[in-house]
Write a protein that holds these residues in place. Structure first.
Motif, mmCIF file in Angstrom:
data_model
loop_
_atom_site.group_PDB
_atom_site.id
_atom_site.type_symbol
_atom_site.label_atom_id
_atom_site.label_comp_id
_atom_site.label_asym_id
_atom_site.label_seq_id
_atom_site.Cartn_x
_atom_site.Cartn_y
_atom_site.Cartn_z
ATOM 1 N N GLU A 108 1.318 2.959 -12.681
ATOM 2 C CA GLU A 108 1.529 1.733 -11.902
ATOM 3 C C GLU A 108 0.590 1.603 -10.707
ATOM 4 O OE1 GLU A 108 5.552 1.284 -10.590
ATOM 5 O OE2 GLU A 108 6.362 1.338 -12.611
ATOM 6 N N ARG A 109 -0.169 2.608 -10.404
ATOM 7 C CA ARG A 109 -0.964 2.592 -9.167
ATOM 8 C C ARG A 109 -1.922 1.410 -9.078
ATOM 9 N NH1 ARG A 109 -1.701 8.842 -8.176
ATOM 10 N NH2 ARG A 109 0.362 9.137 -7.279
ATOM 11 N N GLU A 110 -2.596 1.092 -10.156
ATOM 12 C CA GLU A 110 -3.562 -0.017 -10.105
ATOM 13 C C GLU A 110 -2.862 -1.356 -9.892
ATOM 14 O OE1 GLU A 110 -7.174 0.071 -10.021
ATOM 15 O OE2 GLU A 110 -6.373 1.998 -9.348
ATOM 16 N N ARG A 117 -7.635 -6.857 -11.471
ATOM 17 C CA ARG A 117 -6.970 -5.557 -11.507
ATOM 18 C C ARG A 117 -5.533 -5.674 -12.028
ATOM 19 N NH1 ARG A 117 -8.951 -3.020 -7.189
ATOM 20 N NH2 ARG A 117 -10.027 -1.557 -8.533
ATOM 21 N N TRP A 177 1.823 1.773 -3.519
ATOM 22 C CA TRP A 177 0.625 2.183 -4.262
ATOM 23 C C TRP A 177 0.391 3.676 -4.113
ATOM 24 C CZ3 TRP A 177 -4.673 0.847 -1.702
ATOM 25 C CH2 TRP A 177 -5.708 1.510 -2.341
ATOM 26 N N LYS A 178 0.515 4.190 -2.898
ATOM 27 C CA LYS A 178 0.232 5.606 -2.643
ATOM 28 C C LYS A 178 1.262 6.539 -3.258
ATOM 29 C CE LYS A 178 -2.479 4.828 1.499
ATOM 30 N NZ LYS A 178 -2.594 5.048 2.939
ATOM 31 N N SER A 179 2.473 6.032 -3.515
ATOM 32 C CA SER A 179 3.519 6.905 -4.057
ATOM 33 C C SER A 179 3.921 6.545 -5.488
ATOM 34 C CB SER A 179 4.757 6.850 -3.155
ATOM 35 O OG SER A 179 5.308 5.542 -3.150
ATOM 36 N N ALA A 180 3.315 5.526 -6.066
ATOM 37 C CA ALA A 180 3.695 5.059 -7.408
ATOM 38 C C ALA A 180 3.267 6.047 -8.484
ATOM 39 C CB ALA A 180 3.043 3.705 -7.682
ATOM 40 N N TRP A 236 -0.108 -1.802 -8.012
ATOM 41 C CA TRP A 236 0.207 -1.855 -6.579
ATOM 42 C C TRP A 236 -1.053 -1.972 -5.732
ATOM 43 C CZ3 TRP A 236 4.857 -3.233 -5.422
ATOM 44 C CH2 TRP A 236 5.876 -2.980 -6.343
ATOM 45 N N ARG A 237 -2.102 -1.329 -6.172
ATOM 46 C CA ARG A 237 -3.388 -1.460 -5.466
ATOM 47 C C ARG A 237 -3.854 -2.915 -5.501
ATOM 48 N NH1 ARG A 237 -9.049 1.437 -7.235
ATOM 49 N NH2 ARG A 237 -10.266 0.738 -5.457
ATOM 50 N N GLU A 276 1.333 7.242 -11.690
ATOM 51 C CA GLU A 276 -0.058 6.969 -12.045
ATOM 52 C C GLU A 276 -0.210 5.674 -12.849
ATOM 53 O OE1 GLU A 276 -3.993 7.388 -11.783
ATOM 54 O OE2 GLU A 276 -2.612 8.834 -10.879
ATOM 55 N N GLU A 292 0.825 -1.206 0.000
ATOM 56 C CA GLU A 292 0.000 0.000 0.000
ATOM 57 C C GLU A 292 0.866 1.266 0.000
ATOM 58 O OE1 GLU A 292 -4.027 0.855 2.201
ATOM 59 O OE2 GLU A 292 -2.346 1.193 3.572
#
Length: 154
Positions: free
Chosen positions: A75-77, A110, A68-71, A79-80, A73, A65
């Motif tokens: 890559e965010r999904e 996802r 995810w919060k710092s990845a 890591w989420r 844009e 997480e």
């Protein structure tokens, strides 16, 4: 009432058990990841795998997480979804099969589009294993202490 920091943001300062469940204030708990954890993606993958191997999926979720919060844009999904896989495993350990099945399926959907995975991640393997575990939960009475054996890397 939840604990709050100086800015009024919710913080849970209560100790936690091995699967992330809050314990009473003053109880001895498992160490958790610090708020605002900053870790590189490659180190996060290694640390999350170490935690999964130690049967600490809640703590692996915290590491994933943080990335995810710092990845970026793009890559965010990914890591989420990886964090959701770890939460799904946490639900297995907590004896919540419905929650586990839903999260593992959602996470697999996802992350599937991120193959080939960056940072040595075996995205196809993680998605496949998450789906297999969700199917096992659906078709058998999976015990909270069942072997999960999920690998993040090749």
């Amino acid at each position: 009432m939840r604990d709050r920091d100086e800015q009024g943001r919710a913080r849970n300062a209560r100790p936690r058990d091995a699967y992330g469940r809050p314990l009473p204030h003053g109880a001895a708990g498992e160490p958790t990841m610090p708020d605002g954890l900053s870790i590189s993606p490659a180190k996060a993958v290694a640390e999350a795998q170490r935690l999964l191997d130690a049967d600490r999926p809640f703590h692996a979720h915290e590491v994933l997480e943080a990335v995810w919060k710092s990845a970026p844009e793009a890559e965010r999904e990914l890591w989420r979804g990886l964090a959701q896989v770890a939460v799904g495993l946490t639900h297995v350990r907590r004896g919540n099969p419905k929650g586990a099945q839903a999260l593992l399926t959602r996470a697999a959907d996802r992350i599937a589009s991120f193959e080939p995975g960056p940072y040595g991640l075996d995205v196809a393997g993680v998605a496949r294993d998450a789906r297999r575990l969700a199917t096992r939960i659906e078709h058998e009475d999976l015990a909270p202490d069942a072997e999960l054996g999920l690998r993040l890397t090749r």
